[in-house]
Design a protein around this motif. Structure first.
Motif, PDB file in Angstrom:
ATOM      1  N   SER A   8      -4.604   1.128  12.184  1.00  0.00           N
ATOM      2  CA  SER A   8      -3.362   1.326  12.071  1.00  0.00           C
ATOM      3  C   SER A   8      -2.931   2.339  11.293  1.00  0.00           C
ATOM      4  N   ARG A   9      -3.792   2.628  10.166  1.00  0.00           N
ATOM      5  CA  ARG A   9      -3.655   3.556   9.167  1.00  0.00           C
ATOM      6  C   ARG A   9      -3.647   5.370  10.005  1.00  0.00           C
ATOM      7  N   ARG A  10      -4.595   5.367  10.778  1.00  0.00           N
ATOM      8  CA  ARG A  10      -4.795   6.531  11.455  1.00  0.00           C
ATOM      9  C   ARG A  10      -3.534   6.513  12.425  1.00  0.00           C
ATOM     10  N   SER A  11      -3.078   5.489  13.078  1.00  0.00           N
ATOM     11  CA  SER A  11      -1.904   5.675  14.023  1.00  0.00           C
ATOM     12  C   SER A  11      -0.613   5.916  13.224  1.00  0.00           C
ATOM     13  N   ILE A  12      -0.478   5.430  11.975  1.00  0.00           N
ATOM     14  CA  ILE A  12       0.574   5.936  11.313  1.00  0.00           C
ATOM     15  C   ILE A  12       0.733   7.287  10.964  1.00  0.00           C
ATOM     16  N   LEU A  13      -0.475   7.775  10.509  1.00  0.00           N
ATOM     17  CA  LEU A  13      -0.582   9.386  10.140  1.00  0.00           C
ATOM     18  C   LEU A  13      -0.278  10.080  11.454  1.00  0.00           C
ATOM     19  N   GLU A  14      -1.083   9.958  12.523  1.00  0.00           N
ATOM     20  CA  GLU A  14      -0.691  10.675  13.875  1.00  0.00           C
ATOM     21  C   GLU A  14       0.665  10.556  14.267  1.00  0.00           C
ATOM     22  N   ALA A  15       1.274   9.366  14.287  1.00  0.00           N
ATOM     23  CA  ALA A  15       2.660   9.079  14.469  1.00  0.00           C
ATOM     24  C   ALA A  15       3.658  10.138  13.719  1.00  0.00           C
ATOM     25  N   THR A  16       3.331  10.059  12.306  1.00  0.00           N
ATOM     26  CA  THR A  16       4.329  10.894  11.394  1.00  0.00           C
ATOM     27  C   THR A  16       3.841  12.391  11.833  1.00  0.00           C
ATOM     28  N   GLN A  31      13.812  15.082   6.108  1.00  0.00           N
ATOM     29  CA  GLN A  31      14.783  14.435   5.398  1.00  0.00           C
ATOM     30  C   GLN A  31      15.345  13.308   6.295  1.00  0.00           C
ATOM     31  N   LYS A  32      15.374  13.725   7.700  1.00  0.00           N
ATOM     32  CA  LYS A  32      15.863  12.772   8.693  1.00  0.00           C
ATOM     33  C   LYS A  32      14.798  11.444   9.203  1.00  0.00           C
ATOM     34  N   LEU A  33      13.632  11.581   8.804  1.00  0.00           N
ATOM     35  CA  LEU A  33      12.514  10.645   9.148  1.00  0.00           C
ATOM     36  C   LEU A  33      12.789   9.416   8.398  1.00  0.00           C
ATOM     37  N   SER A  34      12.363   8.572   8.964  1.00  0.00           N
ATOM     38  CA  SER A  34      12.505   7.125   8.357  1.00  0.00           C
ATOM     39  C   SER A  34      11.247   6.306   8.552  1.00  0.00           C
ATOM     40  N   ILE A  35      10.970   5.327   7.609  1.00  0.00           N
ATOM     41  CA  ILE A  35       9.871   4.522   7.675  1.00  0.00           C
ATOM     42  C   ILE A  35      10.139   3.571   9.149  1.00  0.00           C
ATOM     43  N   GLU A  36      11.043   3.169   9.676  1.00  0.00           N
ATOM     44  CA  GLU A  36      11.419   2.398  10.660  1.00  0.00           C
ATOM     45  C   GLU A  36      11.105   3.445  11.847  1.00  0.00           C
ATOM     46  N   ARG A  37      11.259   4.474  11.946  1.00  0.00           N
ATOM     47  CA  ARG A  37      10.998   5.349  13.038  1.00  0.00           C
ATOM     48  C   ARG A  37       9.307   5.838  13.048  1.00  0.00           C
ATOM     49  N   ILE A  38       8.837   5.856  12.040  1.00  0.00           N
ATOM     50  CA  ILE A  38       7.377   6.030  11.956  1.00  0.00           C
ATOM     51  C   ILE A  38       6.717   4.830  12.610  1.00  0.00           C
ATOM     52  N   LYS A  46       7.226  -2.159   9.671  1.00  0.00           N
ATOM     53  CA  LYS A  46       7.382  -1.571   8.387  1.00  0.00           C
ATOM     54  C   LYS A  46       6.403  -2.086   7.372  1.00  0.00           C
ATOM     55  N   THR A  47       6.245  -3.372   7.279  1.00  0.00           N
ATOM     56  CA  THR A  47       5.114  -4.136   6.328  1.00  0.00           C
ATOM     57  C   THR A  47       3.984  -3.460   6.344  1.00  0.00           C
ATOM     58  N   THR A  48       3.398  -3.025   7.563  1.00  0.00           N
ATOM     59  CA  THR A  48       2.163  -2.293   7.390  1.00  0.00           C
ATOM     60  C   THR A  48       2.120  -1.066   6.777  1.00  0.00           C
ATOM     61  N   ILE A  49       3.239  -0.298   6.925  1.00  0.00           N
ATOM     62  CA  ILE A  49       3.402   1.042   6.278  1.00  0.00           C
ATOM     63  C   ILE A  49       3.402   0.757   4.903  1.00  0.00           C
ATOM     64  N   TYR A  50       4.145  -0.280   4.522  1.00  0.00           N
ATOM     65  CA  TYR A  50       4.388  -0.470   2.851  1.00  0.00           C
ATOM     66  C   TYR A  50       3.113  -0.790   2.152  1.00  0.00           C
ATOM     67  N   ARG A  51       2.220  -1.628   3.017  1.00  0.00           N
ATOM     68  CA  ARG A  51       1.072  -1.857   2.312  1.00  0.00           C
ATOM     69  C   ARG A  51       0.181  -0.723   1.813  1.00  0.00           C
ATOM     70  N   TRP A  52       0.171   0.494   2.412  1.00  0.00           N
ATOM     71  CA  TRP A  52      -0.476   1.557   2.010  1.00  0.00           C
ATOM     72  C   TRP A  52       0.269   2.703   1.316  1.00  0.00           C
ATOM     73  N   TRP A  53       1.746   2.767   1.643  1.00  0.00           N
ATOM     74  CA  TRP A  53       2.548   3.748   0.966  1.00  0.00           C
ATOM     75  C   TRP A  53       3.927   3.259   0.573  1.00  0.00           C
ATOM     76  N   SER A  54       4.273   3.894  -0.603  1.00  0.00           N
ATOM     77  CA  SER A  54       5.595   3.179  -1.108  1.00  0.00           C
ATOM     78  C   SER A  54       6.714   3.783  -0.781  1.00  0.00           C
ATOM     79  N   SER A  55       6.671   4.826   0.121  1.00  0.00           N
ATOM     80  CA  SER A  55       8.005   5.433   0.703  1.00  0.00           C
ATOM     81  C   SER A  55       7.656   6.495   2.100  1.00  0.00           C
ATOM     82  N   LYS A  56       8.751   7.046   2.555  1.00  0.00           N
ATOM     83  CA  LYS A  56       8.091   7.828   3.740  1.00  0.00           C
ATOM     84  C   LYS A  56       7.647   9.313   3.055  1.00  0.00           C
TER      85      LYS A  56
END
Length: 192
Positions: A8-16, A31-38, A46-56
């Motif tokens: 999941s972590r790798r998927s998030i980094l690659e998607a970003t 600036q236009k990127l959002s956690i929702e879009r990632i 979004k909860t999975t992302i916030y498990r590792w990172w505090s912000s976009k």
């Protein structure tokens, strides 16, 4: 579970990175990127992302670092002055491309967000500056630079022209230009 989490972590980094690299109409700036879009691109919540990172910005910093350190090495197996030249040349060349555009956006985003700036300094700037400062200290001890120099100040002096050219697009970012800047700086720093 650990394997799934790492996937999941790798998927998030690659998607970003994919979202930020796309320069077409569907591409994003920091600036236009959002956690929702990632999350949507990565196929996670979004909860999975916030498990590792505090912000976009924190996600973007990790995405950037994932490739950046490997592409801008700080070698320990050559004389320090040679390692400094190689590092600065590789940094300029990397910043001449998409990663430069990304780091310029990160720096811009951090100007209005103290938390983002603290994240950027903690995860990116401070660790890299410390590594280069240790190279400067080694160059001083090897006799390539004057003994009376303040190593952290020299680090800033060497990095400043690259970041100036990146942010103001005031000149080329390539090995030749960077070597010219390094040579001018080193003539003022050389042991006498």
């Amino acid at each position: 579970m650990a394997v799934r989490s790492e996937e999941s972590r790798r998927s998030i980094l690659e998607a970003t990175m994919k979202l930020l690299e796309d320069s077409g109409p569907n591409g994003f700036t920091v600036q236009k990127l959002s956690i929702e879009r990632i999350a949507r691109e990565a196929g996670v919540s979004k909860t999975t992302i916030y498990r590792w990172w505090s912000s976009k910005v924190a996600v973007v910093i990790d995405t950037f670092l994932d490739n950046h350190v490997a592409r801008t090495p700080v070698r320990q197996d050559v004389p320090a002055i040679d390692a400094l030249r190689e590092h600065m040349a590789s940094l300029a060349e990397v910043y001449a491309g998409n990663e430069g555009r990304l780091v310029a956006q990160l720096i811009g985003e951090c100007q209005q967000d103290e938390v983002a700036m603290a994240e950027f300094k903690k995860h990116f700037w401070t660790p890299r500056a410390l590594v280069v400062t240790s190279l400067v200290e080694r160059a001083i001890s090897e006799g390539s630079m004057r003994k009376d120099l303040d190593a952290p100040v020299v680090t800033e002096l060497l990095y400043a022209p690259i970041y100036f050219r990146l942010l103001f697009q005031s000149g080329p970012l390539d090995a030749k230009a960077t070597d010219s800047i390094m040579q001018a700086a080193l003539e003022g720093l050389a042991a006498r």
